[in-house]
Design a protein around this motif. Structure first.
Motif, PDB file in Angstrom:
ATOM      1  N   PRO A  29     -10.065 -15.517   5.962  1.00 28.16           N
ATOM      2  CA  PRO A  29      -8.906 -16.324   6.374  1.00 28.16           C
ATOM      3  C   PRO A  29      -7.603 -15.909   5.673  1.00 28.16           C
ATOM      4  N   VAL A  30      -7.032 -14.802   6.136  1.00 29.28           N
ATOM      5  CA  VAL A  30      -5.776 -14.307   5.567  1.00 29.28           C
ATOM      6  C   VAL A  30      -4.630 -14.962   6.328  1.00 29.28           C
ATOM      7  N   GLY A  31      -3.753 -15.651   5.597  1.00 30.24           N
ATOM      8  CA  GLY A  31      -2.543 -16.181   6.214  1.00 30.24           C
ATOM      9  C   GLY A  31      -1.515 -15.065   6.280  1.00 30.24           C
ATOM     10  N   GLU A  32      -1.044 -14.653   5.072  1.00 27.12           N
ATOM     11  CA  GLU A  32      -0.104 -13.530   5.001  1.00 27.12           C
ATOM     12  C   GLU A  32      -0.740 -12.396   4.233  1.00 27.12           C
ATOM     13  N   ILE A  33      -0.426 -11.166   4.618  1.00 28.49           N
ATOM     14  CA  ILE A  33      -0.939 -10.018   3.853  1.00 28.49           C
ATOM     15  C   ILE A  33       0.234  -9.209   3.328  1.00 28.49           C
ATOM     16  N   THR A  34       0.125  -8.772   2.069  1.00 28.99           N
ATOM     17  CA  THR A  34       1.144  -7.924   1.453  1.00 28.99           C
ATOM     18  C   THR A  34       0.461  -6.645   1.000  1.00 28.99           C
ATOM     19  N   LEU A  35       0.978  -5.516   1.410  1.00 29.26           N
ATOM     20  CA  LEU A  35       0.344  -4.232   1.093  1.00 29.26           C
ATOM     21  C   LEU A  35       1.225  -3.503   0.088  1.00 29.26           C
ATOM     22  N   LEU A  36       0.653  -3.212  -1.086  1.00 30.08           N
ATOM     23  CA  LEU A  36       1.446  -2.645  -2.179  1.00 30.08           C
ATOM     24  C   LEU A  36       0.884  -1.297  -2.620  1.00 30.08           C
ATOM     25  N   ALA A  37       1.775  -0.366  -2.934  1.00 25.17           N
ATOM     26  CA  ALA A  37       1.361   0.943  -3.460  1.00 25.17           C
ATOM     27  C   ALA A  37       2.516   1.488  -4.294  1.00 25.17           C
ATOM     28  N   SER A  38       2.532   2.797  -4.537  1.00 24.74           N
ATOM     29  CA  SER A  38       3.587   3.377  -5.380  1.00 24.74           C
ATOM     30  C   SER A  38       4.796   3.751  -4.526  1.00 24.74           C
ATOM     31  N   GLU A  39       5.833   4.239  -5.207  1.00 23.33           N
ATOM     32  CA  GLU A  39       7.050   4.683  -4.494  1.00 23.33           C
ATOM     33  C   GLU A  39       6.744   5.793  -3.495  1.00 23.33           C
ATOM     34  N   ARG A  40       5.671   6.556  -3.763  1.00 26.06           N
ATOM     35  CA  ARG A  40       5.301   7.658  -2.851  1.00 26.06           C
ATOM     36  C   ARG A  40       5.020   7.145  -1.445  1.00 26.06           C
TER      37      ARG A  40
END
Ligand SMILES: NC(=O)c1ccc[n+]([C@@H]2O[C@H](COP(=O)([O-])OP(=O)(O)OC[C@H]3O[C@@H](n4cnc5c(N)ncnc54)[C@H](OP(=O)(O)O)[C@@H]3O)[C@@H](O)[C@H]2O)c1
Length: 258
Positions: A29-40
């Motif tokens: 049950p994901v409401g909002e998803i945030t995808l994070l990684a490096s500057e690359r």
């Protein structure tokens, strides 16, 4: 059903992409998803449930309003940012080796010691073991419960997927080069991995074991709550893309068949 705001940290990596597809497959049950990684990864987009999401750069401000953080950006990055996320009230599930052996941080394999999960409250972090340890303790836990395990001798045959996306690329490139009789470049491992087996995973320690081998020893003892269990490991990287294998030899306290 209540929905959660979830961040995947290291979203562009091998583990991160698996996390995203597992959230999809399990219909979490994901409401909002945030995808994070490096500057690359700035400018990249990843798909979740058929929708494109921009990859954002991980920073101190990334965790406002995030309830669950699935972390796999590498040990030093988790060490720096997991506490930042936890301070914002986010429950961190960390896949790196950053917190596994901290006494007040639970090291959890859900099939083996789910009762430890509640201890996330200590620091807001749950650690996830090394991949070779996970598959071994899942098999050994019912035997340990039934007759007690006295000692373990394990040898692993670990795929390059365990090292991440650059290692997959290295096995492809080296294999192509060797088959074409061209010179081979070595970047990820200390020696060539194509058509080779490397009995060294991570660095060697003072006791002569590698760090990977000692992870198997120490994490197994912590998860099985058996601090003095005799465990020895030999870990070998093999030229296989996905799927670790293991040979596990054990001695039990009591006979398995009476
Ligand atoms: N592969 C496995 O089977 C496995 C299993 C269990 C645990 N782990 C652990 O999980 C971690 C990641 O493994 P992996 O196989 O997914 O590696 P990977 O394929 O190399 O991916 C690394 C991920 O971390 C991100 N990252 C690197 N530096 C960063 C930074 N400074 N800030 C933010 N994000 C950063 C990368 O983003 P960019 O794409 O932007 O560089 C990428 O998303 C490692 O600690 C590994 O030991 C791996």
């Amino acid at each position: 059903m209540r929905k959660y705001s979830v961040a995947v940290v290291g979203a562009t990596g091998l583990v991160g992409t698996e996390m995203i597809s597992t959230l999809e497959q399990r219909n979490f049950p994901v409401g909002e998803i945030t995808l994070l990684a490096s500057e690359r990864s700035l400018g990249k987009e990843l798909t979740f449930r058929g929708k494109e999401y921009p990859v954002k750069v991980l920073g101190d401000e990334s965790f406002k309003g995030i309830e669950i953080g699935l972390f796999s950006p590498g040990g030093s990055i988790s060490e720096r940012f997991a506490p930042v996320a936890a301070r914002e009230g986010c429950v961190v599930i960390d896949n790196t080796n950053a917190f596994r052996m901290e006494p007040d941080i639970p090291l959890v394999v859900p099939e083996v010691n789910p009762e430890e999960i509640v201890n996330y409250r200590n620091k807001g972090i749950i650690a996830n073991p090394n991949c070779s340890t996970i598959q071994m303790v899942v098999a050994l836990k019912p035997i340990h419960d039934a007759v007690g395990i006295k000692r373990i001798v394990v040898s692993t045959y670990q795929a390059v997927s365990g090292t991440g996306k650059d290692a997959i690329e290295e096995l492809v490139t080296q294999t192509r080069a060797l088959l074409a009789m061209e010179p081979v470049e070595i970047n990820v491992y200390p020696h060539r991995i194509a058509f080779n087996c490397l009995p060294q995973i991570d660095v060697f320690m003072e006791n002569g074991y590698t760090k990977e081998e000692m992870k198997m020893v120490n994490e197994t003892r912590k998860i099985l709550k058996a601090p003095s269990m005799a465990v020895t490991a030999t870990t070998v990287r093999v030229p296989v893309f996905y799927g670790h294998s293991e040979s596990v030899n054990i001695e039990t306290e009591q006979k398995i068949t009476p």
